[in-house]
Design an enzyme around this catalytic site. Structure first.
Site, PDB file in Angstrom:
ATOM      1  CE  LYS A 284      31.564  -0.081  78.426  1.00  0.00           C
ATOM      2  NZ  LYS A 284      31.343   1.347  78.773  1.00  0.00           N
TER       3      LYS A 284
ATOM      4  CD  GLU B 216      20.618  -5.899  69.303  1.00  0.00           C
ATOM      5  OE1 GLU B 216      19.795  -5.007  69.069  1.00  0.00           O
ATOM      6  OE2 GLU B 216      21.297  -5.947  70.359  1.00  0.00           O
TER       7      GLU B 216
ATOM      8  N   GLY C 272      30.450   3.960  73.575  1.00  0.00           N
ATOM      9  CA  GLY C 272      30.519   3.014  72.469  1.00  0.00           C
ATOM     10  C   GLY C 272      30.954   3.632  71.157  1.00  0.00           C
ATOM     11  NE  ARG C 273      27.507   9.067  70.818  1.00  0.00           N
ATOM     12  CZ  ARG C 273      26.869   8.765  71.933  1.00  0.00           C
ATOM     13  NH1 ARG C 273      26.626   7.480  72.221  1.00  0.00           N
ATOM     14  NH2 ARG C 273      26.484   9.698  72.790  1.00  0.00           N
TER      15      ARG C 273
ATOM     16  CG  HIS D  67      25.780   8.143  38.045  1.00  0.00           C
ATOM     17  ND1 HIS D  67      25.660   8.442  36.702  1.00  0.00           N
ATOM     18  CD2 HIS D  67      27.096   8.314  38.348  1.00  0.00           C
ATOM     19  CE1 HIS D  67      26.846   8.750  36.204  1.00  0.00           C
ATOM     20  NE2 HIS D  67      27.741   8.681  37.179  1.00  0.00           N
TER      21      HIS D  67
ATOM     22  CE  LYS E 117      19.963  -1.201  73.152  1.00  0.00           C
ATOM     23  NZ  LYS E 117      21.223  -0.945  73.896  1.00  0.00           N
TER      24      LYS E 117
END
Length: 546
Positions: A206, A212, A267-268, A384, A512
């Site tokens: 944005k 990152e 964002g999510r 498993h 951050k």
């Protein structure tokens, strides 16, 4: 409402829990042969079975009353009306507008956002159509074969998960890649699979400053220029999903190929926006619209259905029942559908970033337990691995089972075996195995006496482990949209009950900030200082020459 435990029905639920705590699901099913019909709902091709929960009709009635006393209907209305429900960031929360297929006006500060939403969607359609038809060409004139989305968090998890889930609807001539980790290994592995002449990069940030994402983006940019030998190639191989036109321009991307979204898109919750551009490129406009339509149908159900019949509300209140009255700290997502292999990661962010809060809307510490630790994976693999804990561990872990009734890959008995395992595990968690049953099995195997008595306790399964089964005939784009919206509204409902803001994420900021301080110290640009002895020692270790 400030303290949920002060609501009158909360005390009723505490008393009811005391009466229900020792009641076994085996008894509930034995007492009601029609329990499945009573505690399951259909929504289009989606079947939601919540009969394997430690509830009665009275339980559900009390939980729904809790939703009413927490003023959930008013919160739903406020959200859909574009009011500022994200109070700490002073924003509306309108991902529902992104899939508003009715096109009814949705206002923010008195202005209808739908014209802007539709304009961006049309911009996305035109671009995706160019790529899919081979009209968008790279610097050397070759058509695009690899699409690399570079983002992180919601700019990565949602698009990646949906592209995987809807692979049967994807363009077989396109290979989709997703880079999120700033570890250089991630971008290196992806670039090694790509041809620079036929690769398109979508940079999703944005602000166009996310550390990152922009680190990976600049690495990709340098790789492209080195391989093609011309800086002008950037404009032919990069597009941006951002609001920072100046940053996009400086990077070398034509701002005509910048796709915007708004501050009321968290964002999510953003895969429905321009962040979903890789989805649209991969599955095409028709299927992307079906995805939006499925989500919109669930939005309308959540907005208008009575609370007693409202699927997101029912699932949310069941979660509250276990978290706050049984003390269940975690929730597991068990996926019996390889196409949904990334869904647990996506839901982990959706739930834990939304409701992992300890301060309420009145800026006071919460007095009840909030969001669960959410985890999971492919169910057949998990059998498993971690299912041992689910069946015989000391933790109560409510489970969601997801599976398709029919497979898009009908190979031999594969799907029947997959489904039989899914159904068996849900049943086993519910019924368990009693001591008399275990004893009879061991005797049949020829054991007796002391050997039997010593082994017997290990063969007993307590059962009474609750689960929801979410089955669908086929994982179509429409079903996918409805399923994701179901989980979104479930999370929001729980936030309302706990009186927390599900739409901010201040908890991600501190790390951050500290990383920005440590980075120049690691690089040797300035001496390390102002940290604890552990951090200083680790910095010194990392700076030791190889």
């Amino acid at each position: 409402m400030s303290v949920p435990s002060d609501l009158p029905v909360w005390q009723e639920l505490k008393a009811h829990h005391a009466a229900m705590a020792d009641l076994h699901l085996r008894e509930l099913f034995a007492a009601d042969p029609a329990r499945f019909s009573t505690f399951s709902r259909r929504f289009g091709d989606l079947l939601v079975d919540f009969s394997k929960h430690r509830i009665t009709g009275e339980t559900l009635g009390l939980l729904i009353e809790l939703a009413r006393q927490a003023q959930l209907p008013a919160w739903i209305e406020r959200t859909f009306n574009g009011e500022m429900v994200n109070h700490t960031e002073r924003r509306s929360v309108l991902h529902v507008a992104l899939r508003n297929r009715s096109d009814r006006p949705i206002l923010v500060n008195g202005a209808d956002v739908m014209p802007g939403v539709n304009a961006v969607l049309e911009h996305m359609r035109k671009f995706a159509d160019q790529v899919r038809r081979g009209k968008w060409r790279g610097q050397t004139g070759k058509r695009i074969r690899d699409v690399v989305n570079i983002g992180i968090g919601g700019s990565d998890l949602g698009p990646k998960m949906v592209c995987e889930a809807l692979e049967p609807y994807g363009d077989p001539t396109l290979r989709m890649h997703f880079v999120s980790n700033v570890d250089g290994a991630h971008i290196s592995h992806v670039l090694a699979e790509c041809d620079p002449e036929t690769t398109l990069f979508i940079i999703a940030s944005k602000t166009f400053t996310t550390q990152e994402t922009m680190t990976n983006a600049h690495t990709a940019r340098a790789w492209l220029i080195k391989e093609l030998g011309d800086e002008t190639a950037v404009a032919k191989h990069f597009v941006a999903v951002s609001t920072n036109a100046e940053g996009v321009r400086k990077f070398g991307i034509d701002t005509a190929n910048m796709f915007e979204f708004w501050d009321w898109v968290g964002g999510r919750y953003s895969l429905w926006s321009a962040i979903g551009l890789p989805i649209l490129v991969y599955i095409g406009m028709e299927h992307f619209i079906e995805l939006l339509e499925g989500a919109h149908a669930m939005d309308e159900h959540f907005r208008t259905a009575p609370l007693e019949e409202n699927l997101p509300v029912i699932l949310a209140m069941l979660g509250v029942w276990y978290i706050d009255f049984f003390g269940a700290a975690s929730q597991v997502t068990l996926v019996y559908d390889d196409y949904l292999r990334s869904l647990p990661d996506y839901l982990q962010q959706l739930d834990m970033e939304s409701n992992g809060k300890s301060i309420d809307r009145e800026s006071q510490p919460v007095t009840v337990n909030t969001g669960p630790i959410l985890w999971g994976g492919l169910g057949n693999n998990g059998q498993h691995a971690f299912y041992q804990l689910l069946h015989q561990g000391t933790h109560l872990v409510p489970a969601d089972f997801l599976a398709p009734a029919h497979s898009p890959n009908p190979i031999g008995d594969h799907h029947a075996i997959l489904l039989s395992n899914c159904l068996a595990q849900a049943e086993a968690l519910m019924v368990g195995k009693t001591e008399p049953q275990a004893r009879a099995e061991l005797e049949k195997q020829g054991l007796s006496g002391e050997a039997l008595e010593q082994l017997l306790p290990y063969k007993v399964f307590p059962g009474n482990r609750p689960s929801t089964s979410l089955f669908y005939r086929h994982l179509t784009p429409q079903v996918m949209g409805s399923l994701l919206a179901l989980y979104e509204h479930k999370v929001f409902t729980q936030g309302v009950i706990w009186n927390i803001n599900s739409f901010d994420q201040w908890g991600v900021e501190l790390g951050k900030q500290l990383a920005n301080a440590i980075l120049p110290e690691l690089k040797g640009d300035r001496p390390a200082g102002g940290h604890d002895s552990s951090t200083l020692g680790l910095i010194a270790f990392c700076r030791t020459p190889d």
